[in-house]
Design an enzyme around this catalytic site. Structure first.
Site, PDB file in Angstrom:
ATOM      1  N   HIS B  82       0.711  -1.094   0.069  1.00  0.00           N
ATOM      2  CA  HIS B  82      -0.015  -0.011   0.031  1.00  0.00           C
ATOM      3  C   HIS B  82       0.807   1.387   0.165  1.00  0.00           C
ATOM      4  O   HIS B  82       1.720   1.628   0.778  1.00  0.00           O
ATOM      5  CB  HIS B  82      -1.040  -0.034   1.302  1.00  0.00           C
ATOM      6  N   GLY B 162       5.325  21.930  10.273  1.00  0.00           N
ATOM      7  CA  GLY B 162       6.574  21.152  10.527  1.00  0.00           C
ATOM      8  C   GLY B 162       7.948  21.313   9.479  1.00  0.00           C
ATOM      9  O   GLY B 162       7.591  22.189   8.629  1.00  0.00           O
ATOM     10  N   ARG B 164      10.877  21.272   6.444  1.00  0.00           N
ATOM     11  CA  ARG B 164      10.901  20.653   5.163  1.00  0.00           C
ATOM     12  C   ARG B 164      11.995  19.643   4.930  1.00  0.00           C
ATOM     13  O   ARG B 164      12.529  19.202   4.023  1.00  0.00           O
ATOM     14  CB  ARG B 164      11.388  21.990   4.349  1.00  0.00           C
ATOM     15  N   HIS B 167      11.426  13.142   8.455  1.00  0.00           N
ATOM     16  CA  HIS B 167      11.945  12.552   9.595  1.00  0.00           C
ATOM     17  C   HIS B 167      12.188  11.164   9.205  1.00  0.00           C
ATOM     18  O   HIS B 167      11.536  10.498   8.505  1.00  0.00           O
ATOM     19  CB  HIS B 167      10.548  12.241  10.679  1.00  0.00           C
ATOM     20  N   PRO B 168      13.462  10.609   9.605  1.00  0.00           N
ATOM     21  CA  PRO B 168      14.076   9.230   9.010  1.00  0.00           C
ATOM     22  C   PRO B 168      13.044   8.148   9.427  1.00  0.00           C
ATOM     23  O   PRO B 168      12.763   7.317   8.644  1.00  0.00           O
ATOM     24  CB  PRO B 168      15.327   9.339   9.780  1.00  0.00           C
ATOM     25  N   ALA B 170       9.806   8.321  11.287  1.00  0.00           N
ATOM     26  CA  ALA B 170       8.451   8.613  11.197  1.00  0.00           C
ATOM     27  C   ALA B 170       7.957   8.932   9.989  1.00  0.00           C
ATOM     28  O   ALA B 170       6.733   8.731   9.583  1.00  0.00           O
ATOM     29  CB  ALA B 170       8.269   9.754  12.172  1.00  0.00           C
ATOM     30  N   GLY B 171       8.762   9.518   9.008  1.00  0.00           N
ATOM     31  CA  GLY B 171       8.588  10.008   7.535  1.00  0.00           C
ATOM     32  C   GLY B 171       7.600  11.434   7.524  1.00  0.00           C
ATOM     33  O   GLY B 171       7.936  12.237   8.611  1.00  0.00           O
TER      34      GLY B 171
END
Lengths: 297, 297
Positions: B82, B162, B164, B167-168, B170-171
């Site tokens: 997905h 947030g 630009r 987050h490694p 959390a994405g």
């Protein structure tokens, strides 16, 4: 007592709107009770209130409504098409979420004993609250009507509670417990009354049809249309989709299609979901698949 | 804030059952919130929770779930069929009884700002909470996926809140407000995948069909059967009965009948009542005709 109970009292007053309004206010004044529906018919000279709430609150509201009705409705002057025995004619209690039929039978018996003692009115228990088989069906109890009942109170109609004497103004009262009833009509695209009457006869329980189904053929005027009028006394035994199929197949065999359905009063959630699940070929549509059903008190 | 709100977060973890169980417990631990449904798919490596309750409680539960997920799901090792952008991929808020879409837009924006500040995660607002037209549709936002998003965060995908910078672990996260969505499949009595695909193409909005309908043709195995799989994004615009008619008429033209329907997850009460009302030719079946609907909190 926990759980939600519905009460659907039938009052022998359908014309004096101020009187009916006053009785509705008595129901609404009981804390914890909601008046869900009210219907008055001047031809029948009869009103039906539908209210529900916590069991204890509904029991109190029913007693308050009976007390108030006996003050303002006098059977000695009452005329109307619908058969009836008293000023408060029938008081069924219906278990909803969290309540059982046993709870409702207990409420019916308790209310009956209070009414008998407080007002000296003959009380009959019917449906699931009946004390003998010949008192299960309401039409059997109601047959003599107010005008003829006095003659039977010592024989076939010995009351379950209260005196063997008809109360002059209040008459008698029938109190019981039953599953939710669905009043549903199917209008045919035809003015063939005989067809509607034949279908009604074939599907109703009393002539060997579907269990828990009462049905009668009627003629609607303007425009003239034949209607199959039904009560489903227990939709878990015979469902709306079943009744629909039986009526539709018979109508189609006579070359007549169904024009529309008509719901009188309210429908239990499970009956509506059964109709939806059937239409969408889901097999079933249980309550827990419906978002808001998780938030029913 | 008054009213009931539903939240349907999609989490990028569908395999480690102990982890999913732990996240479900975080939702349930929030007072006033009920977990209505949970589905995990190992192929998609994705779980969907459906919970609801008072608006404030749902907002708290959503934040608690996001916090907890970021501790246990790391996108750097995530594989699944997905499309997704982050560990908590999508968080839609849905107004139910007594809540408005504006309430849910406010919740979405508030939750997004908290997540951006607390976790330094890029946040996109979608659907009714979108801040620009190209962010209304989820697939448009999600197109680059986690692996490709970093390259677009300075250009087409400047976050609504947030940093630009991706987050490694959390994405990124997509948060929004939308009407209740109905995931509904129709199974054809046929193994003709091309028929299902053609019907899906003809009825879906993106190729000029019914508004608010997403549809795709699938092949079910064992026994092989063609299925039209649908999302109804707003059942008040295009209803289940409408979709049913459109699929059925096209299938019947090809000599194929519908075998069954399948509901994924939950259905809004009004959508179920619309299906029941349609089947019984009632015109409509409003909530206030359903006994128990009067007792929804």
């Amino acid at each position: 007592m926990p759980g939600i109970v519905e009460c659907v009292p039938n009052i022998s007053e359908g014309r004096r709107l101020d009187v009916i309004e006053g009785l509705a206010k008595v129901v609404v004044a009981t804390p914890g009770v909601r008046l869900l529906d009210r219907t008055s018919d001047p031809d029948h000279n009869r009103s039906v209130f539908t209210f529900a709430g916590e069991a204890d609150a509904v029991e109190s509201a029913a007693l308050a409504l009976i007390d108030a009705t006996y003050k303002v409705v006098d059977m000695r002057g009452h005329k109307g098409e619908h058969p009836r025995l008293g000023a408060v004619d029938v008081v069924p209690f219906v278990p909803l979420a969290g309540a059982t039929m046993a709870d409702c039978v207990a409420i019916a018996h308790r209310v009956g004993r209070v009414v008998a003692a407080r007002h000296q009115v003959p009380v009959f228990f019917y449906a699931k609250a009946a004390t003998r088989p010949e008192r299960i069906r309401l039409p059997d109890i109601r047959k003599p009507e107010y005008e003829g009942l006095a003659a039977f109170l010592e024989t076939t109609h010995v009351p379950d509670a209260g005196p063997r004497t008809l109360h002059p103004s209040a008459g008698a009262i029938v109190i019981g417990a039953r599953p939710p009833l669905i009043a549903f009509n199917i209008e045919l695209d035809s003015s063939d009354l005989k067809l509607a009457q034949r279908i009604a006869r074939e599907i109703r329980e009393s002539s060997g049809g579907l269990p828990g189904v009462q049905a009668k053929g009627f003629m609607l005027s303007d425009p003239p249309r034949a209607q199959v009028s039904m009560n489903l006394l227990d939709h878990t035994v015979t469902s709306l989709p079943q009744v629909w199929r039986e009526v539709e197949s018979r109508a189609l065999s006579a070359g007549v299609r169904i024009l529309r359905g008509e719901l009188i009063g309210l429908i239990p959630l499970d009956a509506a979901l059964a109709a939806a699940g059937n239409a969408l070929l889901l097999g079933s549509l249980p309550r827990d698949r419906v978002i808001e059903a998780h938030f029913i008190e």
